[in-house]
Scaffold this motif. Structure first.
Motif, PDB file in Angstrom:
ATOM      1  N   TYR A 125       0.797  -1.227   0.000  1.00 60.29           N
ATOM      2  CA  TYR A 125       0.000   0.000   0.000  1.00 60.29           C
ATOM      3  C   TYR A 125       0.826   1.272   0.000  1.00 60.29           C
ATOM      4  O   TYR A 125       0.312   2.351   0.255  1.00 60.29           O
ATOM      5  CB  TYR A 125      -0.937   0.027   1.212  1.00 60.29           C
ATOM      6  CG  TYR A 125      -1.919  -1.118   1.235  1.00 60.29           C
ATOM      7  CD1 TYR A 125      -2.535  -1.552   0.070  1.00 60.29           C
ATOM      8  CD2 TYR A 125      -2.222  -1.758   2.412  1.00 60.29           C
ATOM      9  CE1 TYR A 125      -3.437  -2.600   0.099  1.00 60.29           C
ATOM     10  CE2 TYR A 125      -3.128  -2.805   2.448  1.00 60.29           C
ATOM     11  CZ  TYR A 125      -3.726  -3.220   1.287  1.00 60.29           C
ATOM     12  OH  TYR A 125      -4.619  -4.255   1.312  1.00 60.29           O
ATOM     13  N   ARG A 126       2.105   1.171  -0.267  1.00 60.24           N
ATOM     14  CA  ARG A 126       2.961   2.364  -0.204  1.00 60.24           C
ATOM     15  C   ARG A 126       2.523   3.412  -1.226  1.00 60.24           C
ATOM     16  O   ARG A 126       2.184   3.075  -2.359  1.00 60.24           O
ATOM     17  CB  ARG A 126       4.426   2.003  -0.395  1.00 60.24           C
ATOM     18  CG  ARG A 126       4.813   1.791  -1.833  1.00 60.24           C
ATOM     19  CD  ARG A 126       6.296   1.720  -2.119  1.00 60.24           C
ATOM     20  NE  ARG A 126       6.978   0.714  -1.390  1.00 60.24           N
ATOM     21  CZ  ARG A 126       8.236   0.853  -0.982  1.00 60.24           C
ATOM     22  NH1 ARG A 126       8.914   1.927  -1.258  1.00 60.24           N
ATOM     23  NH2 ARG A 126       8.815  -0.090  -0.321  1.00 60.24           N
ATOM     24  N   PRO A 127       2.547   4.678  -0.830  1.00 63.26           N
ATOM     25  CA  PRO A 127       2.251   5.748  -1.786  1.00 63.26           C
ATOM     26  C   PRO A 127       3.267   5.712  -2.935  1.00 63.26           C
ATOM     27  O   PRO A 127       4.447   5.426  -2.728  1.00 63.26           O
ATOM     28  CB  PRO A 127       2.413   7.024  -0.945  1.00 63.26           C
ATOM     29  CG  PRO A 127       2.152   6.575   0.459  1.00 63.26           C
ATOM     30  CD  PRO A 127       2.705   5.178   0.532  1.00 63.26           C
ATOM     31  N   GLN A 128       2.829   5.999  -4.135  1.00 61.40           N
ATOM     32  CA  GLN A 128       3.665   5.903  -5.336  1.00 61.40           C
ATOM     33  C   GLN A 128       4.950   6.715  -5.214  1.00 61.40           C
ATOM     34  O   GLN A 128       6.000   6.282  -5.661  1.00 61.40           O
ATOM     35  CB  GLN A 128       2.895   6.360  -6.568  1.00 61.40           C
ATOM     36  CG  GLN A 128       1.914   5.336  -7.074  1.00 61.40           C
ATOM     37  CD  GLN A 128       2.599   4.075  -7.587  1.00 61.40           C
ATOM     38  OE1 GLN A 128       3.772   3.813  -7.360  1.00 61.40           O
ATOM     39  NE2 GLN A 128       1.853   3.254  -8.285  1.00 61.40           N
ATOM     40  N   ARG A 129       4.882   7.883  -4.632  1.00 59.78           N
ATOM     41  CA  ARG A 129       6.096   8.711  -4.550  1.00 59.78           C
ATOM     42  C   ARG A 129       7.160   8.044  -3.685  1.00 59.78           C
ATOM     43  O   ARG A 129       8.330   8.274  -3.860  1.00 59.78           O
ATOM     44  CB  ARG A 129       5.782  10.117  -4.081  1.00 59.78           C
ATOM     45  CG  ARG A 129       5.128  10.202  -2.725  1.00 59.78           C
ATOM     46  CD  ARG A 129       4.784  11.638  -2.408  1.00 59.78           C
ATOM     47  NE  ARG A 129       3.524  11.945  -3.027  1.00 59.78           N
ATOM     48  CZ  ARG A 129       2.527  12.549  -2.431  1.00 59.78           C
ATOM     49  NH1 ARG A 129       2.661  12.965  -1.216  1.00 59.78           N
ATOM     50  NH2 ARG A 129       1.404  12.766  -3.035  1.00 59.78           N
ATOM     51  N   MET A 130       6.756   7.183  -2.738  1.00 63.07           N
ATOM     52  CA  MET A 130       7.730   6.463  -1.930  1.00 63.07           C
ATOM     53  C   MET A 130       8.460   5.420  -2.766  1.00 63.07           C
ATOM     54  O   MET A 130       9.642   5.195  -2.577  1.00 63.07           O
ATOM     55  CB  MET A 130       7.052   5.775  -0.745  1.00 63.07           C
ATOM     56  CG  MET A 130       6.702   6.707   0.379  1.00 63.07           C
ATOM     57  SD  MET A 130       5.825   5.861   1.710  1.00 63.07           S
ATOM     58  CE  MET A 130       7.061   4.714   2.276  1.00 63.07           C
ATOM     59  N   VAL A 172       7.916  12.786  10.923  1.00 59.66           N
ATOM     60  CA  VAL A 172       9.001  12.274  10.079  1.00 59.66           C
ATOM     61  C   VAL A 172       8.475  11.222   9.108  1.00 59.66           C
ATOM     62  O   VAL A 172       8.827  11.218   7.930  1.00 59.66           O
ATOM     63  CB  VAL A 172      10.165  11.725  10.943  1.00 59.66           C
ATOM     64  CG1 VAL A 172      11.171  10.971  10.090  1.00 59.66           C
ATOM     65  CG2 VAL A 172      10.846  12.868  11.692  1.00 59.66           C
ATOM     66  N   ALA A 173       7.606  10.323   9.586  1.00 59.35           N
ATOM     67  CA  ALA A 173       7.035   9.299   8.698  1.00 59.35           C
ATOM     68  C   ALA A 173       6.273   9.930   7.553  1.00 59.35           C
ATOM     69  O   ALA A 173       6.407   9.521   6.391  1.00 59.35           O
ATOM     70  CB  ALA A 173       6.127   8.361   9.494  1.00 59.35           C
ATOM     71  N   HIS A 174       5.489  10.954   7.842  1.00 60.14           N
ATOM     72  CA  HIS A 174       4.713  11.628   6.790  1.00 60.14           C
ATOM     73  C   HIS A 174       5.623  12.368   5.811  1.00 60.14           C
ATOM     74  O   HIS A 174       5.375  12.351   4.610  1.00 60.14           O
ATOM     75  CB  HIS A 174       3.667  12.567   7.390  1.00 60.14           C
ATOM     76  CG  HIS A 174       2.575  11.838   8.119  1.00 60.14           C
ATOM     77  ND1 HIS A 174       1.834  10.823   7.551  1.00 60.14           N
ATOM     78  CD2 HIS A 174       2.129  11.970   9.391  1.00 60.14           C
ATOM     79  CE1 HIS A 174       0.963  10.371   8.426  1.00 60.14           C
ATOM     80  NE2 HIS A 174       1.130  11.038   9.554  1.00 60.14           N
ATOM     81  N   ARG A 175       6.668  12.983   6.332  1.00 60.44           N
ATOM     82  CA  ARG A 175       7.618  13.664   5.429  1.00 60.44           C
ATOM     83  C   ARG A 175       8.309  12.645   4.523  1.00 60.44           C
ATOM     84  O   ARG A 175       8.483  12.901   3.324  1.00 60.44           O
ATOM     85  CB  ARG A 175       8.657  14.456   6.221  1.00 60.44           C
ATOM     86  CG  ARG A 175       8.113  15.761   6.762  1.00 60.44           C
ATOM     87  CD  ARG A 175       9.203  16.746   7.183  1.00 60.44           C
ATOM     88  NE  ARG A 175      10.296  16.187   7.947  1.00 60.44           N
ATOM     89  CZ  ARG A 175      10.398  16.234   9.283  1.00 60.44           C
ATOM     90  NH1 ARG A 175       9.463  16.814   9.998  1.00 60.44           N
ATOM     91  NH2 ARG A 175      11.439  15.711   9.888  1.00 60.44           N
ATOM     92  N   LEU A 176       8.689  11.530   5.058  1.00 62.40           N
ATOM     93  CA  LEU A 176       9.322  10.487   4.240  1.00 62.40           C
ATOM     94  C   LEU A 176       8.370   9.964   3.174  1.00 62.40           C
ATOM     95  O   LEU A 176       8.763   9.728   2.038  1.00 62.40           O
ATOM     96  CB  LEU A 176       9.810   9.332   5.135  1.00 62.40           C
ATOM     97  CG  LEU A 176      11.014   9.646   6.015  1.00 62.40           C
ATOM     98  CD1 LEU A 176      11.251   8.511   7.004  1.00 62.40           C
ATOM     99  CD2 LEU A 176      12.259   9.897   5.177  1.00 62.40           C
ATOM    100  N   ALA A 177       7.109   9.800   3.550  1.00 62.64           N
ATOM    101  CA  ALA A 177       6.110   9.319   2.592  1.00 62.64           C
ATOM    102  C   ALA A 177       5.877  10.305   1.460  1.00 62.64           C
ATOM    103  O   ALA A 177       5.514   9.913   0.353  1.00 62.64           O
ATOM    104  CB  ALA A 177       4.795   9.020   3.312  1.00 62.64           C
ATOM    105  N   GLN A 178       6.089  11.570   1.744  1.00 63.74           N
ATOM    106  CA  GLN A 178       5.874  12.599   0.716  1.00 63.74           C
ATOM    107  C   GLN A 178       7.146  12.920  -0.065  1.00 63.74           C
ATOM    108  O   GLN A 178       7.186  13.851  -0.846  1.00 63.74           O
ATOM    109  CB  GLN A 178       5.289  13.852   1.364  1.00 63.74           C
ATOM    110  CG  GLN A 178       3.901  13.569   1.924  1.00 63.74           C
ATOM    111  CD  GLN A 178       3.360  14.743   2.718  1.00 63.74           C
ATOM    112  OE1 GLN A 178       3.928  15.839   2.716  1.00 63.74           O
ATOM    113  NE2 GLN A 178       2.259  14.521   3.400  1.00 63.74           N
TER     114      GLN A 178
END
Length: 192
Positions: free
Chosen positions: A138-143, A184-190
């Motif tokens: 389910y990882r976001p595409q940008r990740m 930090v998790a949200h920043r990494l995901a973005q």
């Protein structure tokens, strides 16, 4: 008259729930079979009808807790990858999860498992691999484009953040730590 299959399954699940409750609070070494069965409201004999040893129970309880987690659940039909990621990270790194009696075995048992037998360590490893697989699915595409191993770092930070939070005796610091890990998790995901 023998017990039905449903009764046997319900009994086993009651033992597993009791085991996770006790193991997460006291650790493997400090919980006896008698304590487990008293917590489950059953006799010692019922234990051996379901498990060959305390280690076997511990390994199954780790998997049972992970499979029954309401936090790290499958994606809902209306979830995007990013909304699933956001929901899971926010719920996992929340004070209510740190203080729960039905904890995530990855965070609550990490140090206990490290000194356990191979069967228990394998169960923990399987649960962690399952979490990584779910995050990868389910990882976001940008990740995906930024770093294929990012989910290893994010999940380790989440687990560590909850484990450290549980050990702290300063609620303001716990809240600050959890907020920092979420950020930090949200920043990494973005991709930041």
């Amino acid at each position: 008259m023998p017990y039905s299959a449903k009764h046997k399954q319900n009994s086993k699940e009651q033992i597993l729930r009791s085991a996770m409750n006790l193991f997460s609070r006291k650790g493997f070494a400090n919980v006896s079979i008698d304590m487990l069965m008293a917590e489950a409201g059953m006799t010692r004999g019922a234990f051996y009808a379901h498990f060959k040893s305390k280690s076997t129970l511990y390994a199954e309880a780790v998997k049972f807790a992970a499979l029954n987690s309401q936090i790290v659940a499958q994606k809902n039909a209306d979830d995007t990858e990013l909304s699933w990621f956001t929901r899971v990270v926010n719920a996992y790194l929340d004070i209510t999860h740190v203080e729960t009696l039905a904890p995530c075995p990855l965070a609550f048992l990490a140090t206990d498992v490290a000194s356990s037998d191979p069967e228990v360590r394998q169960a923990y490893t399987d649960v962690y691999k399952g979490l990584i697989k779910l995050f990868d699915q389910y990882r976001p595409q940008r990740m995906t484009k930024s770093d294929p191993d990012l989910n290893l770092a994010i999940t380790a930070m989440m687990i560590g953040g909850v484990a450290v939070s549980r050990a702290l005796h300063d609620k303001a610091l716990v809240n600050k730590l959890l907020k920092s890990c979420r950020s930090v998790a949200h920043r990494l995901a973005q991709g930041a």
